[in-house]
Design an enzyme around this catalytic site. Structure first.
Site, PDB file in Angstrom:
ATOM      1  CG  ASP A   1      -5.059  35.605  36.744  1.00  0.00           C
ATOM      2  OD1 ASP A   1      -4.053  36.315  36.931  1.00  0.00           O
ATOM      3  OD2 ASP A   1      -5.062  34.376  36.958  1.00  0.00           O
TER       4      ASP A   1
ATOM      5  CE1 TYR B   1       4.227  38.677  37.277  1.00  0.00           C
ATOM      6  CE2 TYR B   1       1.980  39.471  37.511  1.00  0.00           C
ATOM      7  CZ  TYR B   1       2.890  38.426  37.497  1.00  0.00           C
ATOM      8  OH  TYR B   1       2.464  37.144  37.714  1.00  0.00           O
TER       9      TYR B   1
HETATM   10  P1  NAD Z   1       1.221  23.712  33.744  1.00  0.00           P
HETATM   11  O1  NAD Z   1       2.551  23.270  33.236  1.00  0.00           O
HETATM   12  O2  NAD Z   1       0.674  23.109  34.979  1.00  0.00           O
HETATM   13  O3  NAD Z   1       0.126  23.460  32.607  1.00  0.00           O
HETATM   14  C1  NAD Z   1       0.345  23.646  31.258  1.00  0.00           C
HETATM   15  C2  NAD Z   1      -0.180  22.450  30.459  1.00  0.00           C
HETATM   16  O4  NAD Z   1       0.020  22.754  29.067  1.00  0.00           O
HETATM   17  C3  NAD Z   1       0.568  21.138  30.733  1.00  0.00           C
HETATM   18  O5  NAD Z   1      -0.334  20.114  31.065  1.00  0.00           O
HETATM   19  C4  NAD Z   1       1.284  20.861  29.398  1.00  0.00           C
HETATM   20  O6  NAD Z   1       1.399  19.481  29.093  1.00  0.00           O
HETATM   21  C5  NAD Z   1       0.381  21.569  28.413  1.00  0.00           C
HETATM   22  N1  NAD Z   1       1.001  21.902  27.139  1.00  0.00           N
HETATM   23  C6  NAD Z   1       2.283  22.272  26.887  1.00  0.00           C
HETATM   24  N2  NAD Z   1       2.441  22.509  25.568  1.00  0.00           N
HETATM   25  C7  NAD Z   1       1.232  22.294  24.982  1.00  0.00           C
HETATM   26  C8  NAD Z   1       0.756  22.389  23.648  1.00  0.00           C
HETATM   27  N3  NAD Z   1       1.566  22.739  22.658  1.00  0.00           N
HETATM   28  N4  NAD Z   1      -0.543  22.113  23.403  1.00  0.00           N
HETATM   29  C9  NAD Z   1      -1.368  21.752  24.396  1.00  0.00           C
HETATM   30  N5  NAD Z   1      -0.979  21.647  25.697  1.00  0.00           N
HETATM   31  C10 NAD Z   1       0.312  21.921  25.976  1.00  0.00           C
HETATM   32  O7  NAD Z   1       1.296  25.289  33.858  1.00  0.00           O
HETATM   33  P2  NAD Z   1       0.391  26.303  34.707  1.00  0.00           P
HETATM   34  O8  NAD Z   1       1.206  26.923  35.752  1.00  0.00           O
HETATM   35  O9  NAD Z   1      -0.858  25.656  35.110  1.00  0.00           O
HETATM   36  O10 NAD Z   1       0.119  27.437  33.650  1.00  0.00           O
HETATM   37  C11 NAD Z   1      -0.492  27.239  32.395  1.00  0.00           C
HETATM   38  C12 NAD Z   1      -0.379  28.486  31.579  1.00  0.00           C
HETATM   39  O11 NAD Z   1      -1.278  29.486  32.025  1.00  0.00           O
HETATM   40  C13 NAD Z   1       0.992  29.144  31.615  1.00  0.00           C
HETATM   41  O12 NAD Z   1       1.313  29.692  30.368  1.00  0.00           O
HETATM   42  C14 NAD Z   1       0.807  30.235  32.634  1.00  0.00           C
HETATM   43  O13 NAD Z   1       1.763  31.231  32.521  1.00  0.00           O
HETATM   44  C15 NAD Z   1      -0.558  30.699  32.233  1.00  0.00           C
HETATM   45  N6  NAD Z   1      -1.287  31.542  33.183  1.00  0.00           N
HETATM   46  C16 NAD Z   1      -1.560  32.804  32.788  1.00  0.00           C
HETATM   47  C17 NAD Z   1      -2.273  33.641  33.586  1.00  0.00           C
HETATM   48  C18 NAD Z   1      -2.539  35.038  33.107  1.00  0.00           C
HETATM   49  O14 NAD Z   1      -2.833  35.902  33.879  1.00  0.00           O
HETATM   50  N7  NAD Z   1      -2.442  35.322  31.807  1.00  0.00           N
HETATM   51  C19 NAD Z   1      -2.690  33.217  34.832  1.00  0.00           C
HETATM   52  C20 NAD Z   1      -2.397  31.912  35.244  1.00  0.00           C
HETATM   53  C21 NAD Z   1      -1.696  31.068  34.388  1.00  0.00           C
HETATM   54  C1  G6P Z   2      -0.818  36.043  38.121  1.00  0.00           C
HETATM   55  C2  G6P Z   2      -0.414  36.458  36.730  1.00  0.00           C
HETATM   56  C3  G6P Z   2      -0.277  35.272  35.827  1.00  0.00           C
HETATM   57  C4  G6P Z   2       0.605  34.207  36.454  1.00  0.00           C
HETATM   58  C5  G6P Z   2      -0.034  33.832  37.769  1.00  0.00           C
HETATM   59  C6  G6P Z   2       0.563  32.674  38.527  1.00  0.00           C
HETATM   60  O1  G6P Z   2      -2.146  35.679  38.172  1.00  0.00           O
HETATM   61  O2  G6P Z   2      -1.295  37.345  36.162  1.00  0.00           O
HETATM   62  O3  G6P Z   2       0.191  35.699  34.585  1.00  0.00           O
HETATM   63  O4  G6P Z   2       0.694  33.099  35.598  1.00  0.00           O
HETATM   64  O5  G6P Z   2      -0.016  34.966  38.581  1.00  0.00           O
HETATM   65  O6  G6P Z   2       1.855  32.821  38.912  1.00  0.00           O
HETATM   66  P1  G6P Z   2       2.536  31.677  39.789  1.00  0.00           P
HETATM   67  O7  G6P Z   2       3.873  32.221  40.072  1.00  0.00           O
HETATM   68  O8  G6P Z   2       1.685  31.501  41.003  1.00  0.00           O
HETATM   69  O9  G6P Z   2       2.551  30.452  38.898  1.00  0.00           O
HETATM   70 MN    MN Z   3      -0.925  37.538  33.955  1.00  0.00          MN
END
Ligand code: NAD
Ligand code: G6P
Ligand code: MN
Length: 440
Positions: A171, A262
């Site tokens: 995102d 980043y």
């Molecule tokens: P979080 O720990 O709050 O949520 C992750 C959830 O995944 C938890 O509830 C956990 O129990 C669950 N989980 C762990 N292993 C699992 C599995 N094998 N199967 C199903 N569920 C499982 O974390 P968060 O900060 O909310 O982030 C979630 C994910 O989204 C992270 O990987 C984060 O980096 C990613 N993220 C990516 C972007 C992006 O731009 N690509 C943006 C925001 C968040």
């Molecule tokens: C950005 C990135 C994500 C990352 C998110 C949250 O949106 O693209 O990959 O997971 O920030 O980062 P934070 O440090 O707030 O958990």
């Molecule tokens: Mn990202």
């Protein structure tokens, strides 16, 4: 329009309420039949699940909403999988950030040694997820946010080379576009961006308006004049404001393209390390902030019995993007999004197997990326180095190779020194023994 069945993997994620909200606000573009939350942590997910029940009852009672820890229930008859899991949770994120900082190296969840450690944890669970989904729903689209998306994308490409319905997304380009829109008072929905690089390692080359004029020069000038803030600055922690402010520094040094935030970790590793606190990192900020807030809000919504006037969503861009990407694919809308795809000649002077992040038109047959052509030496050098780090990380995982892990970390711009790389690797191995394959 087809009514879709959706499953959110990582139903207990702090980002789930935002995605659920976006699903209820995009129903005209993306009609729903069923929404399922799936997580391995029943207790964590239940809090969000109960909020979801209220939200859907109030906003879209025709949609069947459930939450489960049963894979078959979750993955059967699904059209779209939205994935956002975190193997090891925030406590392991804290280790990813603190261990490198203790060696004087950048501590960040997706960049440098932290990204390496997180990648080595994510790969196994992500492969298992794809296998499980394919058992029950061979034709479902899998849209993945799980980080580190660059390493996850490479690993899934290696594990499932013929699966054309896995799309890794981030995102941050959308966050940046919304921020440019606010900066120059322009509706970001009308931007037509061009972009190249790797995930969390790329640049906007052009940002066209609806008449085909490139607004990138004006955006750069405005940043250089008055700095840069996120579109949702009022809701951001200080560390994110500091991160956006670094765009001005990067543009001062490298004025050609608008950098992804980043890149600050790779271009100024010494400065960034000096500003990070090894005793209180972003993971602590998130656990004390977003996690408490999201779960607290969900609990209070359940107590009140209504989600009207709630503030559980902290960043609209994240939920909107994944739902809009799904809608564009499902309804063949051919809208432009920045996504992660195999290069295959899009950047002419990079190898075909690099997973690049690039603007693409999204339709029923998936992403059709816009050609980038040849990139200049500075960007090519940076990307080739970072890609080598990512590739060696993935090979280290699949081969259980200590040597490749050491090579990966030595190549990383945040480390460079092989002795430092070895010390960090040994500390990360110790901290990750419940999650990583054994490295020999
Ligand atoms: P979080 O720990 O709050 O949520 C992750 C959830 O995944 C938890 O509830 C956990 O129990 C669950 N989980 C762990 N292993 C699992 C599995 N094998 N199967 C199903 N569920 C499982 O974390 P968060 O900060 O909310 O982030 C979630 C994910 O989204 C992270 O990987 C984060 O980096 C990613 N993220 C990516 C972007 C992006 O731009 N690509 C943006 C925001 C968040
Ligand atoms: C950005 C990135 C994500 C990352 C998110 C949250 O949106 O693209 O990959 O997971 O920030 O980062 P934070 O440090 O707030 O958990
Ligand atoms: Mn990202």
């Amino acid at each position: 329009m087809k009514k879709n069945n959706i499953v959110l993997v990582g139903g207990g994620s702090t980002w789930t309420p935002g995605i659920l909200k976006a699903l209820t606000t995009h129903l005209e573009k993306f009609p729903l039949n069923q929404v399922v939350l799936y997580d391995i942590d029943e207790k964590r997910q239940e809090v969000i699940g109960k909020f979801g029940e209220i939200l859907f009852r109030e906003e879209a009672p025709e949609v069947n909403f459930i939450y489960t820890t049963d894979k078959e229930v979750a993955y059967k008859n699904v059209d779209f999988v939205f994935c956002q899991m975190r193997t090891g949770g925030y406590p392991m994120r804290e280790q990813d950030e603190k261990i490198p900082l203790n060696f004087g190296v950048v501590g960040q969840e997706t960049c440098g040694p932290g990204g390496f450690a997180y990648g080595m944890r994510s790969i196994r669970d992500m492969i298992e997820m794809v296998q499980d989904v394919r058992r029950y729903s061979p034709d479902a689209w899998i849209l993945n946010y799980t980080n580190p998306a660059a390493i996850v994308a490479l690993a899934l490409q290696k594990a499932f080379p013929n699966d054309k319905k896995i799309l890794n997304i981030c995102d941050q380009p959308v966050n940046l576009l919304r921020s440019y829109g606010r900066l120059i008072s322009y509706d970001y929905n009308k931007f037509e961006p061009r972009y190249f690089g790797l995930n969390h390692f790329g640049w906007f080359t052009n940002i066209y308006d609806e008449n085909g004029n490139d607004l990138a020069p004006k955006i750069k000038e405005t940043v250089l004049d008055g700095g840069f803030r996120p579109a949702d600055a009022e809701q951001r922690d200080q560390s994110w404001l500091d991160t956006y402010a670094m765009v001005e520094t990067m543009l001062n040094d490298f004025p050609e393209y608008l950098p992804n935030t980043y890149l600050q970790y790779y271009l100024y590793p010494e400065y960034k390390t000096s500003t990070l606190d090894p005793n209180y990192t972003r993971a602590n900020e998130v656990m004390d902030g977003r996690e408490k807030k999201v779960f607290g809000e969900c609990r209070s919504i359940v107590e009140k019995g209504t989600a009207k006037d709630s503030h559980v969503v902290h960043n609209d861009a994240h939920g909107d993007m994944i739902v809009e990407v799904a809608a564009s694919i499902s309804n063949n809308l051919k809208q432009t999004y920045i996504v992660i795809v195999p290069n295959n000649g899009i950047v002419a002077n990079l190898p075909d197997d690099v997973m690049i992040e690039v603007a693409a038109s999204l339709g029923i047959n998936g992403p059709q990326p816009y050609s980038v052509g040849h990139i200049d030496t500075f960007y090519k050098g940076l990307i080739e180095n970072q890609h080598a780090f990512e590739k060696l990380t993935v090979e280290s995982y699949f081969e259980g190779s200590y040597t490749k892990a050491l090579q990966a970390l030595t190549l990383n711009r945040t480390i460079v020194d092989a002795k430092k790389a070895r010390n960090i690797l040994d500390a990360l191995i110790e901290a990750n023994k419940d999650y990583w394959p054994e490295l020999k």
